[in-house]
Design an enzyme around this catalytic site. Structure first.
Site, PDB file in Angstrom:
ATOM      1  N   LEU C  93       0.959  -1.074  -0.021  1.00  0.00           N
ATOM      2  CA  LEU C  93      -0.085   0.027   0.012  1.00  0.00           C
ATOM      3  C   LEU C  93       0.750   1.142   0.078  1.00  0.00           C
ATOM      4  O   LEU C  93       0.885   1.973  -0.994  1.00  0.00           O
ATOM      5  CB  LEU C  93      -0.922  -0.008   1.348  1.00  0.00           C
ATOM      6  CG  LEU C  93      -1.809  -1.169   1.210  1.00  0.00           C
ATOM      7  CD1 LEU C  93      -3.007  -0.891   2.764  1.00  0.00           C
ATOM      8  CD2 LEU C  93      -2.672  -1.189  -0.129  1.00  0.00           C
ATOM      9  N   GLY C 242      -2.873  -4.115  -2.946  1.00  0.00           N
ATOM     10  CA  GLY C 242      -2.728  -4.481  -1.620  1.00  0.00           C
ATOM     11  C   GLY C 242      -3.425  -5.885  -1.402  1.00  0.00           C
ATOM     12  O   GLY C 242      -2.980  -6.619  -0.522  1.00  0.00           O
ATOM     13  N   TYR C 362     -10.500  -7.589   6.263  1.00  0.00           N
ATOM     14  CA  TYR C 362      -9.795  -6.122   5.749  1.00  0.00           C
ATOM     15  C   TYR C 362      -9.351  -6.042   4.420  1.00  0.00           C
ATOM     16  O   TYR C 362      -9.141  -7.036   3.713  1.00  0.00           O
ATOM     17  CB  TYR C 362      -8.824  -5.946   6.994  1.00  0.00           C
ATOM     18  CG  TYR C 362      -7.486  -6.855   7.110  1.00  0.00           C
ATOM     19  CD1 TYR C 362      -7.324  -7.942   6.332  1.00  0.00           C
ATOM     20  CD2 TYR C 362      -6.633  -6.309   8.058  1.00  0.00           C
ATOM     21  CE1 TYR C 362      -6.306  -8.704   6.238  1.00  0.00           C
ATOM     22  CE2 TYR C 362      -5.511  -7.195   8.077  1.00  0.00           C
ATOM     23  CZ  TYR C 362      -5.256  -8.401   7.223  1.00  0.00           C
ATOM     24  OH  TYR C 362      -4.204  -9.048   7.119  1.00  0.00           O
ATOM     25  N   GLU C 363      -9.117  -4.923   4.056  1.00  0.00           N
ATOM     26  CA  GLU C 363      -8.599  -4.531   2.628  1.00  0.00           C
ATOM     27  C   GLU C 363      -9.724  -5.093   1.744  1.00  0.00           C
ATOM     28  O   GLU C 363      -9.187  -5.769   0.567  1.00  0.00           O
ATOM     29  CB  GLU C 363      -7.170  -5.002   2.539  1.00  0.00           C
ATOM     30  CG  GLU C 363      -6.353  -4.216   3.082  1.00  0.00           C
ATOM     31  CD  GLU C 363      -4.620  -4.339   2.620  1.00  0.00           C
ATOM     32  OE1 GLU C 363      -4.546  -4.419   1.425  1.00  0.00           O
ATOM     33  OE2 GLU C 363      -3.773  -4.285   3.444  1.00  0.00           O
ATOM     34  N   GLY C 364     -11.200  -4.600   1.951  1.00  0.00           N
ATOM     35  CA  GLY C 364     -12.013  -5.223   1.264  1.00  0.00           C
ATOM     36  C   GLY C 364     -12.549  -6.375   1.667  1.00  0.00           C
ATOM     37  O   GLY C 364     -11.979  -7.661   1.560  1.00  0.00           O
TER      38      GLY C 364
END
Lengths: 317, 249, 384
Positions: C93, C242, C362-364
């Site tokens: 990221l 990411g 997390y991260e989508g």
């Protein structure tokens, strides 16, 4: 066939590995033993020598160099060969000094060299012997292309046999010393026994929980007349000194009895103890791989088991 | 000053060793090759010396006697921090053959300090360093558990036969290293892996002295019976069976 | 088609494995239990170059490809995902975002120390009321001429307390919707920044997750990444990459659980034989292995596409969705194979199961990945 056996003395004693080598050499067909013991000896050791001896044993009764001077030992042995004639076979008992001398004597004699021999020869012409390979995972059969041979034995390959047929006499020489080495400091670790020569070893692993819990383990070693050792994590953590580390990258040991306390038995550790005659495992985890390698096992808490063993061992003695 | 580290390529410690169909060769398929653990520690110490004694060590050369499959291990040594790699193209059958190739190399390309590991994890012969010393005519220091440089002199810690010594000695030397020489083997860093791309790896043709010994067969270890278990509450029994049954105490 | 890794990729995988098994393993349980930040490990991994491994050497990075990165992520995650998430955020990221879209000055000033791992970065997108929906940012960055005035709160920020460099997503022109969003480089020590307490998480307990509050923080204009209004695009593109890192993490968690379950099944005996000889266990292990292999291949495909500079957004969404789901399944089965032992901390698998859960969130979240994939399907993007 002339068979040469060599040892240095330590604390005025001859190591058991010397008698193992004598017995090995004496068991071969047509073998005439000619042996050399280098270093001072106590009186009772001479008796011992008469008990287990065979062939002609010469004693080079001089103080040995403080440091391990390979040049000196090689020169000493060369002088011996010059006087007594070159041997056809050299049999060396397991010791750190022989481990270094063996390959060099082999070169001097244009002989084939085999280390960690675990059996009497399968055949004598050409020489064929068995040895461990791949850190004790397999046995290999090695054949020599040379007429002469130098064998370094694994510890505990055979039990010395009392023959009492030896002829023991003094022999002297003036070996040259290696130049240009200054000894700055000499220390002797506290342990009285060399791990590589100890008959009984009591060893501790991470399961001992910490250096402060070592007392019962030391007591058991003392009660059994053995040495203490440890696994790699224990020496890495600094709980015990480095020279106690048994395992692939530490000391390779082959005692009669190896008691593993709180050692899980990683493959690297097993590689260092596979030559032991009897392995005992004490571990609270019944699935620990050490039990696969062990002959006797106790699933339980080392801190409860050890004091019981100490007491029982003391009663026995 | 020039340091050479003799390295060998051995199957990973956890590899299951088995023979091929002939029973005379180790089945090398699927073997993961690693830098021999002692040689890895030797290399780690050589790099530490170079870092600690800035400007004193011109180069660290790693030398291996092996067929081409040894090159991955050599490149790892370069990534870890060696400056140059040499592969002598031979598959030695015994320590003598390996020592002979190394001795011929060092006769031509001398080094001040030559590190050899105390043993290789495949044949466990512990002989190459000692033979190399005699063949090359260079002083041999066995049982080395520490090495330091102080004003052109080498301070060597030697642990052998239950003695622990500190020695001052001048190069050239062959240091046969054991436990203690370095604590944790170095892991290659990205920078080192990148740098290894451009470091030279030279292949030399062998002298082929011929071996004195050869493995003609393998035999698996005799099967081991299951451990005899003793109840925790009855632990004292152990001492009894060790005395009466196993007869080891 | 070539499934062969390069020697270098294998060397990096082995280096990560050596570090994880040798160093991370011994104290991971304690770190998890007490939620201790793995400071010495982050430092050691930085020295090895794992904190900026894909950044060009020109900016002090490791210059390695995405394939190497996912291999390293997998090995670290087999042992400790609290460590690998720090690595993932910093690499894919923060560093990637700066390298891809930052100005030369920004790269010199911020990217270099991040790539060396001397400094750690954080990516501040999630908000109390906007997790998956990145279009509705409540954090504002008001244009004050020379600078932006930053106000608002960011939630669930990995490296929230330890990071020295924040990449903050904030709304400058609310009327422009997501086209009015900016991405700003903010230094942790600036006035007006406060960090909330360490979140007491179910898993990945030793990574430091915090909320971060901004009160009238002045951000110089030169710290904006890209053109005015580029922030949303920046966030979405950066998250595409990411996701590959998190997908690799999920593969690592699953593969680590599989390794442990396999080892246990070979040692543990029941009814007179090792439990791997019981079909109920053996078939479970076979299914777990297929899932891990499948997930790994999806991750490698996404990484390969990225390395080939081909579109990888959908591929990374697929990799993350599948890897996270199977990480949950495989770790649950690993606990089951361990029986009672699996439920105690000493055997690691319960921790891997707790860690796996986060990869679905997390991260989508998995739901967002479904959206990404289904929209691509609807647009016909997946057709050959």
């Amino acid at each position: 066939m002339k068979t040469f056996v060599f040892t240095t003395t330590r604390d005025n004693k001859v190591p058991r590995s010397f008698f193992e080598a004598l017995t090995y050499g004496g068991s071969l067909e047509g073998s005439e033993i000619i042996a050399l013991v280098a270093g001072p000896l106590s009186q009772d050791q001479e008796t011992e020598m008469q008990k287990f001896g065979r062939g002609q044993i010469f004693h080079f009764n001089q103080a040995l160099p403080q440091w391990y001077d390979t040049f000196y030992y090689l020169h000493l042995i060369q002088s011996f060969f010059d006087e007594k004639g070159e041997p056809d076979l050299v049999v060396l008992g397991a010791s750190e000094i022989n481990q270094v001398l063996g390959p060099q004597i082999a070169l001097k004699l244009s002989a084939g060299y085999v280390a960690r021999v675990i059996s009497l020869p399968i055949q004598q012409a050409p020489w064929r012997v068995k040895r461990y390979a791949y850190s004790g995972k397999i046995i290999s059969h090695v054949e020599l292309k040379t007429e002469k041979a130098v064998f370094l034995l694994s510890a505990n390959v055979l039990s010395p046999i009392e023959l009492g047929a030896g002829n023991f006499e003094l022999w002297n020489a003036l070996p040259a010393k290696g130049e240009g080495v200054e000894v700055l400091e000499i220390k002797r670790p506290e342990s009285k026994q060399l791990l590589t020569e100890a008959r009984i070893i009591v060893s501790g692993g991470r399961g001992m929980r910490g250096p402060e819990y070592w007392k019962p383990l030391e007591e058991l070693a003392e009660a059994l007349g053995g040495a203490t050792a440890c696994s790699r994590p224990v020496s890495d953590e600094g709980w015990r000194p480095h020279h106690e580390h048994v395992g692939q990258t530490g000391k390779i040991v082959a005692p009669d009895l190896y008691i593993a306390c709180g050692i899980s038995g990683a493959i690297q550790h097993l590689a260092g103890i596979s030559g032991s005659r009897v392995i005992v495992a004490i571990n609270k985890d019944p699935e620990a791989p050490i039990f696969q390698a062990a002959h006797y096992g106790i699933v339980g808490d080392v801190h409860k088991v050890l004091p019981v063993l100490v007491e029982a061992a003391r009663r026995l003695k | 000053m020039k340091i050479a580290v003799c390295i060998s390529n051995v199957p990973d410690t956890t590899t299951r060793i088995k023979t091929d169909a002939s029973g005379q060769k180790i089945d090398l398929s699927g073997v993961q090759w690693i830098l021999n653990p002692w040689d890895e520690l030797a290399l780690t110490r050589a790099i530490e010396l170079k870092e600690q004694n800035v400007g004193m060590i011109d180069e660290i050369v790693v030398v291996m006697v092996a067929p081409s499959y040894g090159e991955a291990t050599l490149r790892k040594a370069l990534a870890v921090g060696a400056d140059r790699a040499i592969r002598i193209d031979n598959d030695p059958a015994d320590s003598y053959e390996a020592a002979f190739e190394l001795a011929s190399y060092f006769a031509d390309q001398p080094a001040d300090l030559i590190f050899t590991g105390i043993e290789s994890a495949d044949f466990n012969g512990s002989a190459t360093g000692a033979m190399l010393s005699l063949l090359a005519g260079i002083r041999f220091m066995p049982g080395v558990s520490g090495v330091f440089l102080e004003g052109g002199q080498t301070i060597v810690h030697q642990e052998i036969n239950g003695m622990s010594l500190r020695l001052k000695v001048s190069p050239p030397l062959i240091l046969n290293v054991q436990k203690g020489i370095a604590i944790v083997p170095r892991i290659p860093a990205m920078r080192g892996i990148m740098a290894a791309r451009t470091k030279p790896l030279t292949v030399l043709s062998p002298k082929k002295a011929g071996a004195c010994a050869q493995v003609i067969a393998y035999e698996s270890l005799p099967p081991k019976a299951a451990a005899k278990m003793i109840e925790e509450d009855n632990a004292a029994m152990l001492i009894e069976v060790l005395h009466n049954e196993a007869k080891v105490i | 088609m070539d499934f062969q890794f390069t020697e270098e990729q294998l060397m990096i995988k082995q280096a990560a494995r050596d570090y994880a098994q040798r160093e991370l393993w011994s104290d991971v349980i304690e770190r998890d239990e007490k939620a201790i930040y793995p400071e010495k490990h982050v430092k050691a991994l930085a020295e090895l170059g794992f904190m900026g491994m894909m950044v060009s050497p020109e900016y002090d990075g490791g210059g390695m490809d995405t394939i190497s990165y996912v291999l390293a992520m997998e090995e670290i995650s087999k042992v400790d995902s609290s460590v690998s998430v720090i690595m993932s955020v910093n690499n894919s990221l923060v560093c990637w975002g700066l390298e891809a879209f930052g100005t030369e000055e920004q790269k010199q000033k911020y990217l270099r120390p991040l790539a060396r791992g001397e400094k750690i970065g954080a990516f501040l997108l999630s908000e109390p009321e906007a997790g998956s929906d990145a279009t509705s940012q409540h954090t504002t960055a008001v244009d004050m001429g020379d600078y932006y005035l930053l106000n608002g709160t960011k939630n669930w920020i990995t490296n929230g307390n330890t990071a020295s460099t924040y990449l903050v997503i904030a709304q400058t022109y609310p009327e422009k919707g997501h086209k009015g969003i900016n991405a700003l480089i903010v230094e942790r020590h600036w006035e007006g920044i406060s960090v909330g307490p360490h979140e007491n998480k179910m898993g990945m307990r030793s990574s430091d997750t915090h909320s971060v509050m901004f009160t009238d923080v002045k951000v110089p204009k030169e710290n904006r990444i890209g053109e005015e209004g580029f922030g949303f695009k920046f966030a979405m593109q950066t998250l595409d990459g990411g996701r590959i890192g998190i997908a690799a993490q999920a593969v690592g968690i699953a593969a680590g659980a599989l390794e442990l379950a396999l080892k246990y099944a070979k040692e543990r005996k029941a009814f007179g034989t090792e439990i791997i000889n019981h079909q109920a266990i053996a078939f479970k292990l076979a299914d777990m292995a297929v899932k891990v292999e499948n997930a790994r291949n999806l991750v490698l495909k996404a990484a390969w596409l990225k390395d080939q500079h081909k579109p990888y957004g959908v591929a990374s969404a697929m990799a993350k969705l599948y890897a996270a789901d199977i990480a949950m399944q495989v770790t649950t089965e690993a606990v089951q194979i361990h029986g009672g032992y699996g439920y105690v901390k000493e055997y690691h698998v319960e921790r891997l199961m707790r860690e796996a859960k986060l990869t679905q969130i997390y991260e989508g979240t998995s739901e967002v990945q479904h959206i990404v994939i289904s929209r691509a399907l609807a647009k016909g993007e997946l057709l050959p």
